[in-house]
Design a protein around this motif. Structure first.
Motif, PDB file in Angstrom:
ATOM      1  N   ASP A   1     -46.200 -20.230 -63.410  1.00 45.51           N
ATOM      2  CA  ASP A   1     -45.152 -21.084 -64.690  1.00 45.51           C
ATOM      3  C   ASP A   1     -45.290 -22.519 -64.634  1.00 45.51           C
ATOM      4  O   ASP A   1     -44.384 -23.283 -64.910  1.00 45.51           O
ATOM      5  CB  ASP A   1     -43.729 -20.555 -63.935  1.00 45.51           C
ATOM      6  N   SER A   2     -46.606 -23.107 -64.232  1.00 42.73           N
ATOM      7  CA  SER A   2     -46.897 -24.585 -64.223  1.00 42.73           C
ATOM      8  C   SER A   2     -47.719 -24.847 -65.784  1.00 42.73           C
ATOM      9  O   SER A   2     -48.432 -24.025 -66.208  1.00 42.73           O
ATOM     10  CB  SER A   2     -47.670 -24.708 -63.034  1.00 42.73           C
ATOM     11  N   SER A   3     -47.266 -25.868 -66.072  1.00 40.28           N
ATOM     12  CA  SER A   3     -48.188 -26.589 -67.160  1.00 40.28           C
ATOM     13  C   SER A   3     -49.154 -27.292 -66.469  1.00 40.28           C
ATOM     14  O   SER A   3     -49.106 -28.134 -65.745  1.00 40.28           O
ATOM     15  CB  SER A   3     -47.445 -27.441 -67.995  1.00 40.28           C
ATOM     16  N   ILE A   4     -50.665 -26.881 -66.912  1.00 38.20           N
ATOM     17  CA  ILE A   4     -51.837 -27.494 -66.371  1.00 38.20           C
ATOM     18  C   ILE A   4     -52.777 -28.345 -67.421  1.00 38.20           C
ATOM     19  O   ILE A   4     -52.980 -27.923 -68.439  1.00 38.20           O
ATOM     20  CB  ILE A   4     -52.645 -26.518 -65.651  1.00 38.20           C
ATOM     21  N   LEU A   5     -52.879 -29.600 -66.700  1.00 35.05           N
ATOM     22  CA  LEU A   5     -54.014 -30.350 -67.901  1.00 35.05           C
ATOM     23  C   LEU A   5     -55.276 -30.543 -66.717  1.00 35.05           C
ATOM     24  O   LEU A   5     -55.213 -30.624 -65.491  1.00 35.05           O
ATOM     25  CB  LEU A   5     -53.792 -31.624 -67.768  1.00 35.05           C
ATOM     26  N   ASP A   6     -56.281 -29.871 -67.379  1.00 34.28           N
ATOM     27  CA  ASP A   6     -57.540 -29.993 -66.824  1.00 34.28           C
ATOM     28  C   ASP A   6     -58.471 -30.903 -67.387  1.00 34.28           C
ATOM     29  O   ASP A   6     -58.893 -30.877 -68.492  1.00 34.28           O
ATOM     30  CB  ASP A   6     -58.290 -28.490 -66.922  1.00 34.28           C
ATOM     31  N   LEU A   7     -59.091 -32.114 -66.852  1.00 30.30           N
ATOM     32  CA  LEU A   7     -59.662 -33.057 -67.004  1.00 30.30           C
ATOM     33  C   LEU A   7     -61.234 -32.770 -66.945  1.00 30.30           C
ATOM     34  O   LEU A   7     -61.684 -32.612 -65.672  1.00 30.30           O
ATOM     35  CB  LEU A   7     -59.288 -34.442 -66.432  1.00 30.30           C
ATOM     36  N   GLY A   8     -62.120 -32.889 -67.865  1.00 25.78           N
ATOM     37  CA  GLY A   8     -63.453 -32.312 -68.025  1.00 25.78           C
ATOM     38  C   GLY A   8     -63.496 -30.973 -67.766  1.00 25.78           C
ATOM     39  O   GLY A   8     -64.245 -30.583 -66.731  1.00 25.78           O
ATOM     40  N   CYS A   9     -62.817 -30.063 -68.720  1.00 31.55           N
ATOM     41  CA  CYS A   9     -62.717 -28.932 -68.149  1.00 31.55           C
ATOM     42  C   CYS A   9     -63.853 -27.960 -68.337  1.00 31.55           C
ATOM     43  O   CYS A   9     -63.915 -26.680 -68.048  1.00 31.55           O
ATOM     44  CB  CYS A   9     -61.440 -28.166 -69.223  1.00 31.55           C
ATOM     45  N   GLY A  10     -64.953 -28.679 -69.155  1.00 30.77           N
ATOM     46  CA  GLY A  10     -66.221 -27.720 -69.137  1.00 30.77           C
ATOM     47  C   GLY A  10     -65.883 -26.395 -70.001  1.00 30.77           C
ATOM     48  O   GLY A  10     -65.304 -26.471 -70.838  1.00 30.77           O
ATOM     49  N   ASP A  11     -66.530 -25.261 -69.594  1.00 31.35           N
ATOM     50  CA  ASP A  11     -66.304 -24.040 -70.140  1.00 31.35           C
ATOM     51  C   ASP A  11     -64.752 -23.204 -70.029  1.00 31.35           C
ATOM     52  O   ASP A  11     -64.485 -22.332 -70.794  1.00 31.35           O
ATOM     53  CB  ASP A  11     -67.505 -22.900 -69.966  1.00 31.35           C
ATOM     54  N   ALA A  12     -63.853 -24.181 -69.520  1.00 30.12           N
ATOM     55  CA  ALA A  12     -62.718 -23.686 -69.212  1.00 30.12           C
ATOM     56  C   ALA A  12     -62.522 -22.269 -68.687  1.00 30.12           C
ATOM     57  O   ALA A  12     -61.397 -21.495 -68.588  1.00 30.12           O
ATOM     58  CB  ALA A  12     -61.735 -23.307 -70.654  1.00 30.12           C
ATOM     59  N   SER A  13     -63.461 -21.998 -67.714  1.00 27.50           N
ATOM     60  CA  SER A  13     -63.364 -20.591 -67.008  1.00 27.50           C
ATOM     61  C   SER A  13     -62.406 -20.652 -65.850  1.00 27.50           C
ATOM     62  O   SER A  13     -61.602 -19.974 -65.686  1.00 27.50           O
ATOM     63  CB  SER A  13     -64.877 -20.441 -66.350  1.00 27.50           C
ATOM     64  N   PHE A  14     -62.246 -22.083 -65.263  1.00 34.03           N
ATOM     65  CA  PHE A  14     -61.172 -22.437 -64.364  1.00 34.03           C
ATOM     66  C   PHE A  14     -59.560 -22.126 -64.969  1.00 34.03           C
ATOM     67  O   PHE A  14     -58.755 -21.435 -64.592  1.00 34.03           O
ATOM     68  CB  PHE A  14     -61.428 -23.752 -63.889  1.00 34.03           C
ATOM     69  N   GLY A  15     -59.456 -22.563 -66.506  1.00 36.67           N
ATOM     70  CA  GLY A  15     -58.266 -22.532 -67.117  1.00 36.67           C
ATOM     71  C   GLY A  15     -58.051 -20.795 -67.260  1.00 36.67           C
ATOM     72  O   GLY A  15     -56.814 -20.671 -67.214  1.00 36.67           O
ATOM     73  N   LYS A  16     -59.071 -20.290 -67.777  1.00 39.19           N
ATOM     74  CA  LYS A  16     -58.658 -18.864 -67.962  1.00 39.19           C
ATOM     75  C   LYS A  16     -58.386 -18.063 -66.620  1.00 39.19           C
ATOM     76  O   LYS A  16     -57.411 -17.401 -66.965  1.00 39.19           O
ATOM     77  CB  LYS A  16     -60.024 -18.186 -68.378  1.00 39.19           C
ATOM     78  N   GLU A  17     -58.757 -18.307 -65.607  1.00 35.08           N
ATOM     79  CA  GLU A  17     -58.412 -17.870 -64.227  1.00 35.08           C
ATOM     80  C   GLU A  17     -56.916 -18.289 -63.885  1.00 35.08           C
ATOM     81  O   GLU A  17     -56.145 -17.359 -63.608  1.00 35.08           O
ATOM     82  CB  GLU A  17     -59.306 -18.482 -63.092  1.00 35.08           C
ATOM     83  N   LEU A  18     -56.760 -19.574 -64.193  1.00 35.60           N
ATOM     84  CA  LEU A  18     -55.380 -19.973 -63.774  1.00 35.60           C
ATOM     85  C   LEU A  18     -54.244 -19.299 -64.793  1.00 35.60           C
ATOM     86  O   LEU A  18     -53.409 -18.893 -64.171  1.00 35.60           O
ATOM     87  CB  LEU A  18     -55.281 -21.512 -64.124  1.00 35.60           C
ATOM     88  N   LEU A  19     -54.708 -18.992 -66.154  1.00 34.26           N
ATOM     89  CA  LEU A  19     -53.798 -18.482 -67.037  1.00 34.26           C
ATOM     90  C   LEU A  19     -53.674 -17.002 -66.568  1.00 34.26           C
ATOM     91  O   LEU A  19     -52.453 -16.337 -66.408  1.00 34.26           O
ATOM     92  CB  LEU A  19     -54.221 -18.505 -68.396  1.00 34.26           C
ATOM     93  N   GLN A  20     -54.496 -16.107 -66.202  1.00 29.86           N
ATOM     94  CA  GLN A  20     -54.613 -14.805 -65.887  1.00 29.86           C
ATOM     95  C   GLN A  20     -53.564 -14.740 -64.444  1.00 29.86           C
ATOM     96  O   GLN A  20     -53.264 -13.586 -64.296  1.00 29.86           O
ATOM     97  CB  GLN A  20     -56.110 -14.404 -65.436  1.00 29.86           C
ATOM     98  N   LEU A  21     -53.686 -15.657 -63.736  1.00 30.08           N
ATOM     99  CA  LEU A  21     -53.094 -15.600 -62.581  1.00 30.08           C
ATOM    100  C   LEU A  21     -51.686 -16.300 -62.519  1.00 30.08           C
ATOM    101  O   LEU A  21     -50.813 -16.408 -61.581  1.00 30.08           O
ATOM    102  CB  LEU A  21     -53.624 -16.429 -61.181  1.00 30.08           C
ATOM    103  N   GLY A  22     -51.041 -16.545 -63.768  1.00 28.37           N
ATOM    104  CA  GLY A  22     -49.679 -16.911 -64.012  1.00 28.37           C
ATOM    105  C   GLY A  22     -49.322 -18.046 -64.152  1.00 28.37           C
ATOM    106  O   GLY A  22     -48.194 -18.611 -64.419  1.00 28.37           O
ATOM    107  N   ALA A  23     -50.223 -18.997 -64.560  1.00 25.57           N
ATOM    108  CA  ALA A  23     -49.777 -20.682 -65.247  1.00 25.57           C
ATOM    109  C   ALA A  23     -49.289 -20.256 -66.558  1.00 25.57           C
ATOM    110  O   ALA A  23     -49.558 -19.399 -67.075  1.00 25.57           O
ATOM    111  CB  ALA A  23     -51.301 -21.512 -65.389  1.00 25.57           C
ATOM    112  N   LYS A  24     -48.251 -21.242 -66.700  1.00 24.27           N
ATOM    113  CA  LYS A  24     -47.672 -21.219 -68.137  1.00 24.27           C
ATOM    114  C   LYS A  24     -48.099 -21.352 -68.993  1.00 24.27           C
ATOM    115  O   LYS A  24     -48.414 -20.648 -70.064  1.00 24.27           O
ATOM    116  CB  LYS A  24     -46.389 -21.977 -68.126  1.00 24.27           C
ATOM    117  N   ASN A  25     -48.977 -22.546 -68.999  1.00 21.21           N
ATOM    118  CA  ASN A  25     -49.773 -22.877 -70.227  1.00 21.21           C
ATOM    119  C   ASN A  25     -51.094 -23.886 -69.571  1.00 21.21           C
ATOM    120  O   ASN A  25     -50.667 -24.532 -68.462  1.00 21.21           O
ATOM    121  CB  ASN A  25     -49.175 -23.569 -71.306  1.00 21.21           C
ATOM    122  N   TYR A  26     -52.188 -24.228 -70.463  1.00 17.81           N
ATOM    123  CA  TYR A  26     -53.228 -24.813 -70.020  1.00 17.81           C
ATOM    124  C   TYR A  26     -53.732 -25.631 -71.269  1.00 17.81           C
ATOM    125  O   TYR A  26     -53.866 -25.105 -72.349  1.00 17.81           O
ATOM    126  CB  TYR A  26     -54.323 -23.813 -69.524  1.00 17.81           C
TER     127      TYR A  26
END
Length: 182
Positions: free
Chosen positions: A46-71
């Motif tokens: 349920d967190s809002s996440i900012l990823d600096l230098g996110c590259g291909d956003a595979s990390f963001g995809k994982e975070l969203l799949q594991l319950g992050a509110k937004n990325y």
């Protein structure tokens, strides 16, 4: 040719080779750095996440799949942004074609700011830290990793090919910008 920061990923052959190396299960990103990042981040559901230098956003995809509110991912390479946007398609994520230096950081907008192996490219780290502090909500967290200077201390050990045969550390204590021969 010398590239600065994310511009190297706009070279098609470089991006293809990088993605092949990066996606290996035994890559340092996956085998070492990734698990440590998750440990340091802790709970992010349920967190809002900012990823600096996110590259291909595979990390963001994982975070969203594991319950992050937004990325929100920030990436300076046009080609990498295309890959990132396709990775988080149909998820609650946004990718901005910006650099960490040019992004307009909104005030108190994120619970968590992350950056994986990217902020060592920033020339004014103090300004970046001020912007990150501004954009974090109260009790927010900034978790990042940087390239260890050992990996850039000497390129003589890579002269025999892509894999290092040894780890020469002749420039380890030299301060300042390091130029990596991509």
């Amino acid at each position: 040719m010398e590239y600065k920061g994310s511009s190297v990923y706009d070279q098609t052959d470089f991006l293809k080779n990088y993605m092949t190396r990066r996606n290996r299960s035994d890559s340092p990103n996956n085998a070492i750095e990734g698990p440590i990042m998750y440990e340091l981040i802790g709970s992010f559901q349920d967190s809002s996440i900012l990823d600096l230098g996110c590259g291909d956003a595979s990390f963001g995809k994982e975070l969203l799949q594991l319950g992050a509110k937004n990325y929100t991912g920030i990436e300076g390479s046009k080609q990498m942004v295309e890959v990132a946007r396709s990775n988080i398609l149909k998820q609650n994520g946004t990718i901005h074609l910006e650099t960490m230096e040019s992004y307009n950081y909104p005030q108190e907008a994120f619970d968590l700011v992350t950056s994986r192996f990217a902020i060592h490219y920033v020339s004014d780290i103090n300004r970046l830290f001020q912007e990150v502090h501004k954009t974090l909500k109260e009790n927010g967290k900034f978790v990042f990793s940087i390239q260890h200077p050992l990996t850039t201390s000497s390129f003589a050990s890579k002269e025999s090919g892509d894999k290092r045969g040894n780890w020469i550390v002749d420039d380890y204590f030299h301060e300042g910008e390091r130029k990596e021969p991509w």
